[in-house]
Design an enzyme around this catalytic site. Sequence first.
Site, PDB file in Angstrom:
ATOM      1  N   LEU A  56       0.869  -1.178   0.000  1.00 47.85           N
ATOM      2  CA  LEU A  56       0.000   0.000   0.000  1.00 47.85           C
ATOM      3  C   LEU A  56       0.902   1.223   0.000  1.00 47.85           C
ATOM      4  O   LEU A  56       1.979   1.207   0.603  1.00 47.85           O
ATOM      5  CB  LEU A  56      -0.887   0.034   1.252  1.00 47.85           C
ATOM      6  CG  LEU A  56      -1.907  -1.096   1.432  1.00 47.85           C
ATOM      7  CD1 LEU A  56      -2.640  -0.929   2.762  1.00 47.85           C
ATOM      8  CD2 LEU A  56      -2.904  -1.138   0.283  1.00 47.85           C
ATOM      9  N   ASP A  57       0.476   2.288  -0.674  1.00 45.02           N
ATOM     10  CA  ASP A  57       1.228   3.540  -0.604  1.00 45.02           C
ATOM     11  C   ASP A  57       1.397   3.942   0.856  1.00 45.02           C
ATOM     12  O   ASP A  57       0.543   3.639   1.704  1.00 45.02           O
ATOM     13  CB  ASP A  57       0.477   4.662  -1.341  1.00 45.02           C
ATOM     14  CG  ASP A  57       0.538   4.524  -2.852  1.00 45.02           C
ATOM     15  OD1 ASP A  57       1.396   3.768  -3.347  1.00 45.02           O
ATOM     16  OD2 ASP A  57      -0.285   5.170  -3.528  1.00 45.02           O
ATOM     17  N   LYS A  58       2.455   4.653   1.133  1.00 47.56           N
ATOM     18  CA  LYS A  58       2.767   5.043   2.512  1.00 47.56           C
ATOM     19  C   LYS A  58       1.596   5.771   3.179  1.00 47.56           C
ATOM     20  O   LYS A  58       1.277   5.540   4.340  1.00 47.56           O
ATOM     21  CB  LYS A  58       4.021   5.931   2.524  1.00 47.56           C
ATOM     22  CG  LYS A  58       4.557   6.241   3.904  1.00 47.56           C
ATOM     23  CD  LYS A  58       5.898   6.961   3.804  1.00 47.56           C
ATOM     24  CE  LYS A  58       6.498   7.207   5.180  1.00 47.56           C
ATOM     25  NZ  LYS A  58       7.836   7.835   5.088  1.00 47.56           N
TER      26      LYS A  58
END
Length: 239
Positions: A56-58
């Site tokens: 997942l994106d940060k």
Amino acid sequence: MKIPALIDITLFENDDLVVVNKPPFISSLHEREGGDINMLNIARKTIPDAQVCHRLDKETSGCLIIAKNPETYRFISMQFEHRQIKKVYHAVVNGTHVFNDLEIDLPILNLGNKNVSINKLEGKPAQTIFNSIKYFKHYTLIECQPITGRMHQIRIHLATQRASIAGDEMYGGKPVFLSHLKRGYHLGKDQEELPIMKRFALHAKELNFKINETEVVKIEAPYPKDFATLVKLLEKHDA
């Protein structure tokens, strides 16, 4: 930032894997500029052989699968590779948009350094299905179902529909301020107003996948505090 213990963010666990509700601002894996705080390192404090099965994106919160052994990692990875895992995200986007099973099929080219673009000649296939869940005056809560798993896929596909995710400045999204929603809202003298969410409004809400050859699970991640607060304030002041 308080570093969570794995047990405090666990949504589901068995002998082979754990599904967590990843907090925002923690990377899934090691980052070059990132230091030691990431989900892999957090998991390995209690699970020595832990492997994160997808990214997942940060800034994105929500469902993240962590395998406890190499066999399970392969089993889950193959499901992602063959597009057998149903992934559902929620996003708050700028503007009012009516999406009913809208399928965006636009190839995405990874430009490196965390940049992507829509490129019909060189990009890799990317499909996302969008449905509007709730309408506000100036925003819409959207359900996003990515069929493929390209970097920034949901974010850039929404941007092509002029429905950028709130706060996602990389793709044209504008942050949400309470002063824009609430009539008569006044800041104190010399105070600077901060956005309601200090990140883009994207949450990995649900995963449906096989935990073994015969058993399928559906895991749902509740909204984290910032996302829940944004939706609540929109319901109160922008309905």
